[in-house]
Design a protein around this motif. Sequence first.
Motif, PDB file in Angstrom:
ATOM      1  N   ILE A 346     -27.634   1.082 -46.249  1.00  0.00           N
ATOM      2  CA  ILE A 346     -28.266  -0.124 -45.356  1.00  0.00           C
ATOM      3  C   ILE A 346     -28.624  -1.442 -46.043  1.00  0.00           C
ATOM      4  CG2 ILE A 346     -30.581  -0.597 -44.147  1.00  0.00           C
ATOM      5  CD1 ILE A 346     -30.667   2.688 -43.766  1.00  0.00           C
ATOM      6  N   ASN A 349     -25.212  -3.336 -45.870  1.00  0.00           N
ATOM      7  CA  ASN A 349     -24.976  -3.578 -44.678  1.00  0.00           C
ATOM      8  C   ASN A 349     -26.016  -4.164 -43.631  1.00  0.00           C
ATOM      9  OD1 ASN A 349     -21.750  -2.524 -44.430  1.00  0.00           O
ATOM     10  ND2 ASN A 349     -23.221  -0.898 -45.595  1.00  0.00           N
ATOM     11  N   VAL A 353     -26.152  -3.669 -39.481  1.00  0.00           N
ATOM     12  CA  VAL A 353     -27.478  -2.752 -39.149  1.00  0.00           C
ATOM     13  C   VAL A 353     -28.221  -3.551 -38.278  1.00  0.00           C
ATOM     14  CG1 VAL A 353     -29.250  -1.393 -39.750  1.00  0.00           C
ATOM     15  CG2 VAL A 353     -27.142  -1.353 -41.117  1.00  0.00           C
ATOM     16  N   LEU A 403     -25.476   5.315 -37.514  1.00  0.00           N
ATOM     17  CA  LEU A 403     -24.403   4.480 -37.801  1.00  0.00           C
ATOM     18  C   LEU A 403     -23.301   4.857 -39.016  1.00  0.00           C
ATOM     19  CD1 LEU A 403     -26.447   1.169 -37.999  1.00  0.00           C
ATOM     20  CD2 LEU A 403     -25.384   2.139 -35.996  1.00  0.00           C
ATOM     21  N   LEU A 405     -21.756   4.089 -41.985  1.00  0.00           N
ATOM     22  CA  LEU A 405     -21.703   2.919 -43.064  1.00  0.00           C
ATOM     23  C   LEU A 405     -20.820   3.072 -44.473  1.00  0.00           C
ATOM     24  CD1 LEU A 405     -25.437   1.853 -42.799  1.00  0.00           C
ATOM     25  CD2 LEU A 405     -23.658   1.177 -41.637  1.00  0.00           C
ATOM     26  N   VAL A 426     -30.833   5.450 -38.223  1.00  0.00           N
ATOM     27  CA  VAL A 426     -31.470   4.062 -38.413  1.00  0.00           C
ATOM     28  C   VAL A 426     -32.699   3.895 -37.176  1.00  0.00           C
ATOM     29  CG1 VAL A 426     -31.414   1.316 -38.180  1.00  0.00           C
ATOM     30  CG2 VAL A 426     -29.488   3.103 -39.460  1.00  0.00           C
ATOM     31  N   ALA A 432     -33.389  -3.600 -40.342  1.00  0.00           N
ATOM     32  CA  ALA A 432     -32.406  -2.947 -41.458  1.00  0.00           C
ATOM     33  C   ALA A 432     -33.428  -3.085 -42.715  1.00  0.00           C
ATOM     34  CB  ALA A 432     -31.487  -3.602 -41.616  1.00  0.00           C
ATOM     35  N   ASN A 435     -35.732   0.111 -42.492  1.00  0.00           N
ATOM     36  CA  ASN A 435     -35.280   1.317 -42.491  1.00  0.00           C
ATOM     37  C   ASN A 435     -34.943   1.630 -44.056  1.00  0.00           C
ATOM     38  OD1 ASN A 435     -34.487   2.724 -39.923  1.00  0.00           O
ATOM     39  ND2 ASN A 435     -34.370   0.618 -39.292  1.00  0.00           N
TER      40      ASN A 435
END
Length: 669
Positions: A346, A349, A353, A403, A405, A426, A432, A435
Amino acid sequence: MGKSKMTVLDVKAAVASLRTQLLGSRVANVYDLDPKTYLIKTAKAGTKTLVLLESGIRFHSTAFMRDKSNTPSGFSLKLRKHIRTKRVEEVRQLGVDRVVAFTFGAADEAVHLILELFAGGNIILVDHTCTILALLRTHTDESTGAKTAVREIYPMEGAENRKISPELLLTAIKNGAQNEKASIKDTLSRELDYGPALVEHALVGAGIDQKRKAASLDASEQAEEFQKLLQNFSEVDAMIDSLSAEGKVVPGFIVRKNDQPDSVYDDFGPVPLRQFEGRAVESFESFDKAMDAYFTVAEDKKLEQQKQQQQKAVVSKVERVRKAHEEQVRALEEEQEQNFLRARLIEHNLADVDNAILVVNSLLADGTDWNTLKKLVKEEARKGNPIASLIHSLKLATNQVTLLLTFGLDYMEEDEQTLPVTAVDVDLGVNAYNNAQGYYQYKKKVALKADKTLAASEKALKGASRKAKEELKKVDTKASIQQIRKTHWFEKFIWFISSENFLVLCGRDAQQNEQLVKRYLNKGDIYLHADIHGAAAHVIKNHTADAVPPLTLAQAGLSCVCRSAAWDAKMVTSAYWVHPEQVSKSAPTGEYLSTGSFMIRGKKNFLPPNPLVMGFGLLFKVDESCLAHHVGERRIRGQGEKESEAGSVRGSVVGTEEGQLSGGEARRS
């Protein structure tokens, strides 16, 4: 172990062996070893005999003690009610069947205990009218329809023995010839009353292969093979008749697996059969003892196997606990790694996210239907929308989106580039960054749980190991089959062996005092008594031609004083000794001597007072091969070394065939 059941010949020999031991004895008690095995304890003229009955398998007397049930079964209680204290009047085989009847009591009080050794076996108790009172199992004979159950009549008449004759043998061979595939051994075993072992014995004697087809044998009285076979079966009949001679001790034989004297037991019988020639054979003075030795070895092996299985079960239980905790800790560690990986993905990205969260929240805020939203995401993903391509699935019921990832090819090793991408759930309610922090927090919780689980598993393993050790101790210390020690005649009295190897006896009560003097006080022995009323009489058994030495007199005198009223009164007194001819049961005129009391005539030889101190000693049996190491240990004080060594061996008070009994000091001062 080869042979597991008794044959007709074995039953006849075992009955002959048991009759000499049991007839005239009385039943002392009945015990159950397991649901199919029972032990009957009998006594006759001071001799105790244990008879073991196993339904469908065997019956014989035994010289080994086995573990008994803590509480008797209902069948044992029924047997005790009907046969305990009754005299054994008869032991017989019913015809030529593998059925034995034990008769207890006479006339209307008689009961019969029937032991069936065929098929599933049975033990049946019937009264004098042959009405069944109790039995191990109820069953119905399929061929005759006869029912064996309580209150039914048991048929006590057995099938008569059909001795061999030319007509009987011809009929048997002709009947077997009707089946072309039947062998001569199977045919004769089925048609005649001898059983497979004796049939094979006769076939070997006649020089006929047991696997030969019955149809190939010349069924005519003039044929040479037929005459040889007839002659051998006649010898078998004579052999069976010889076992029935009243009062004859039937010898026993155990055949081993091969010609090696240490090979395993394979067969037993009252006569060595021809098919076992060339094998090692162990001989016994009675068939009863041979059976006891054979089955005891089998039982011992079975108990050892059960013990090993129990040990494996205990160890495997600990292993299962260890593996379960290891798997639990491993699962928590893997969960930590997964949470840490998801948090890093996370963070790597963050923008993508956040965009995915923003897009989904925007569509939901516009009132887009959930199903429409899922179709829209799939459509955008097919068109190549990068944000829609990240969305693997929607979990709108839990306000989450999954998601796909990855760290990107630039940040991955070559071997990692072919691995599948990671699916990360998520939360749509936070951004993000939050999370990622949530996954880090969850990783810490899982790590804490793993530490607690590890500590608890160590505690659980210690507890399981401790419990396993206790169970293993129980398994190791559990008694199995132990040989019954021969009880010496003097053990019914209080007794000890002095430091100079003299046996000292003491009565337990007035009746034993009376018996001790009247039956066991002989010329050369010494009678002792404390100089106080109510003391127990003591006798020193003198096994030498010389006088009893002073140390032995002192130890016996100390025992006299300690086993008198002086012990409770804590009063120091003396004991005296006299010769056997001074002890009399004749009271003076006008007086009466009670049981256990005697009149002493002549001089009393008083011993010096001793402190009231007693000790104990351990008596053990020394193997015959070790006797030389113990020569002279109990020598008479003051005698020469050579004379004492010779006297110690020659004058052993309680020697046995296995060795000499030796023990500690009789007193401790």
